[in-house]
Design a protein around this motif. Sequence first.
Motif, PDB file in Angstrom:
ATOM      1  N   GLU A   6       0.865   7.128   5.529  1.00 12.20           N
ATOM      2  CA  GLU A   6       0.470   5.744   5.410  1.00 12.20           C
ATOM      3  C   GLU A   6       1.292   4.589   6.364  1.00 12.20           C
ATOM      4  O   GLU A   6       2.021   5.106   7.119  1.00 12.20           O
ATOM      5  N   SER A   7       0.363   3.601   6.792  1.00 11.10           N
ATOM      6  CA  SER A   7       1.262   2.774   7.573  1.00 11.10           C
ATOM      7  C   SER A   7       0.645   1.440   7.267  1.00 11.10           C
ATOM      8  O   SER A   7      -0.291   1.295   6.485  1.00 11.10           O
ATOM      9  N   GLY A   8       1.202   0.386   7.647  1.00 12.26           N
ATOM     10  CA  GLY A   8       0.805  -1.041   7.509  1.00 12.26           C
ATOM     11  C   GLY A   8       1.930  -1.918   6.679  1.00 12.26           C
ATOM     12  O   GLY A   8       1.567  -3.172   6.633  1.00 12.26           O
ATOM     13  N   GLY A   9       2.710  -1.428   6.056  1.00  7.39           N
ATOM     14  CA  GLY A   9       3.667  -2.240   5.248  1.00  7.39           C
ATOM     15  C   GLY A   9       4.534  -2.802   5.858  1.00  7.39           C
ATOM     16  O   GLY A   9       4.711  -2.894   7.239  1.00  7.39           O
ATOM     17  N   GLY A  10       5.217  -3.817   5.155  1.00  6.50           N
ATOM     18  CA  GLY A  10       6.050  -4.590   6.016  1.00  6.50           C
ATOM     19  C   GLY A  10       6.616  -5.962   4.804  1.00  6.50           C
ATOM     20  O   GLY A  10       6.290  -5.966   3.759  1.00  6.50           O
ATOM     21  N   LEU A  11       6.944  -6.944   5.520  1.00  7.26           N
ATOM     22  CA  LEU A  11       7.480  -8.019   4.734  1.00  7.26           C
ATOM     23  C   LEU A  11       6.511  -9.150   5.158  1.00  7.26           C
ATOM     24  O   LEU A  11       6.081  -9.438   6.201  1.00  7.26           O
ATOM     25  N   VAL A  12       6.011  -9.717   3.945  1.00  6.58           N
ATOM     26  CA  VAL A  12       4.816 -11.037   4.146  1.00  6.58           C
ATOM     27  C   VAL A  12       5.360 -12.087   3.012  1.00  6.58           C
ATOM     28  O   VAL A  12       5.942 -11.714   1.912  1.00  6.58           O
ATOM     29  N   GLN A  13       4.988 -13.255   3.501  1.00  6.49           N
ATOM     30  CA  GLN A  13       5.293 -14.282   2.465  1.00  6.49           C
ATOM     31  C   GLN A  13       4.139 -14.194   1.382  1.00  6.49           C
ATOM     32  O   GLN A  13       3.117 -13.884   1.520  1.00  6.49           O
ATOM     33  N   PRO A  14       4.780 -14.929   0.201  1.00  8.93           N
ATOM     34  CA  PRO A  14       3.446 -15.134  -0.748  1.00  8.93           C
ATOM     35  C   PRO A  14       2.349 -15.587  -0.169  1.00  8.93           C
ATOM     36  O   PRO A  14       2.428 -16.850   0.342  1.00  8.93           O
ATOM     37  N   GLY A  15       1.107 -15.276  -0.556  1.00  8.91           N
ATOM     38  CA  GLY A  15       0.001 -15.887  -0.062  1.00  8.91           C
ATOM     39  C   GLY A  15      -0.744 -15.261   1.074  1.00  8.91           C
ATOM     40  O   GLY A  15      -1.758 -15.355   1.269  1.00  8.91           O
ATOM     41  N   GLY A  16       0.196 -14.370   1.720  1.00  9.26           N
ATOM     42  CA  GLY A  16      -0.059 -13.598   2.838  1.00  9.26           C
ATOM     43  C   GLY A  16      -1.004 -12.324   2.752  1.00  9.26           C
ATOM     44  O   GLY A  16      -1.312 -12.000   1.440  1.00  9.26           O
ATOM     45  N   SER A  17      -1.204 -11.795   3.811  1.00  7.48           N
ATOM     46  CA  SER A  17      -2.173 -10.537   3.726  1.00  7.48           C
ATOM     47  C   SER A  17      -1.508  -9.346   4.622  1.00  7.48           C
ATOM     48  O   SER A  17      -0.813  -9.708   5.400  1.00  7.48           O
ATOM     49  N   LEU A  18      -1.848  -8.179   4.134  1.00  4.36           N
ATOM     50  CA  LEU A  18      -1.421  -6.915   4.746  1.00  4.36           C
ATOM     51  C   LEU A  18      -2.676  -5.982   4.685  1.00  4.36           C
ATOM     52  O   LEU A  18      -3.425  -6.085   3.547  1.00  4.36           O
ATOM     53  N   LYS A  19      -2.839  -5.077   5.602  1.00  2.34           N
ATOM     54  CA  LYS A  19      -3.826  -3.991   5.395  1.00  2.34           C
ATOM     55  C   LYS A  19      -2.922  -2.854   5.463  1.00  2.34           C
ATOM     56  O   LYS A  19      -2.371  -2.230   6.548  1.00  2.34           O
ATOM     57  N   LEU A  20      -2.990  -1.827   4.598  1.00  2.00           N
ATOM     58  CA  LEU A  20      -2.517  -0.410   4.409  1.00  2.00           C
ATOM     59  C   LEU A  20      -3.502   0.283   5.025  1.00  2.00           C
ATOM     60  O   LEU A  20      -4.728   0.444   4.664  1.00  2.00           O
ATOM     61  N   SER A  21      -3.052   1.497   5.824  1.00  2.00           N
ATOM     62  CA  SER A  21      -4.093   2.518   6.321  1.00  2.00           C
ATOM     63  C   SER A  21      -3.449   3.730   5.702  1.00  2.00           C
ATOM     64  O   SER A  21      -1.964   4.157   5.703  1.00  2.00           O
ATOM     65  N   CYS A  22      -4.175   4.743   5.577  1.00  2.00           N
ATOM     66  CA  CYS A  22      -3.785   5.927   5.452  1.00  2.00           C
ATOM     67  C   CYS A  22      -4.606   6.977   6.151  1.00  2.00           C
ATOM     68  O   CYS A  22      -6.013   7.173   6.146  1.00  2.00           O
TER      69      CYS A  22
END
Length: 127
Positions: A6-22
């Motif tokens: 897996e990759s793509g995790g991290g710190l984000v503010q509420p309302g933000g976006s992230l995309k995880l990959s596997c």
Amino acid sequence: QVQLTESGGGLVQPGGSLKLSCAVSGNIFGFDYLGWYRQTPGNQRELVALIRNDGSTNVVDSVKGRFTISRDNANNMLFLQMNNLRFEDTAVYYCNCHATERRSLSEGGDFYDLDYWGKGTLVTVSE
């Protein structure tokens, strides 16, 4: 042995976006479905979303309308697009490949579940 990374995790503010990959080391068509799970300390791992070989998906109610699961069959990749993130989405997210296999008749012929897991990626939603 199939390996998932897996990759793509991290710190984000509420309302933000992230995309995880596997990234999956094997052919993902060999599995019945692929999924994303998450786990917080002291709690059991829970299903977030899954996708089958025909592209059909299931998403848990708590993330419906915010998270989208997808796959890239050509490159053996699984994704989780997470939008409008909330504090309660904070967790370690795990990629999973699942298949139901059958033992040979000489071994009893019974069915069993085969699951492969990644090591997880941490998503933290915080101010």
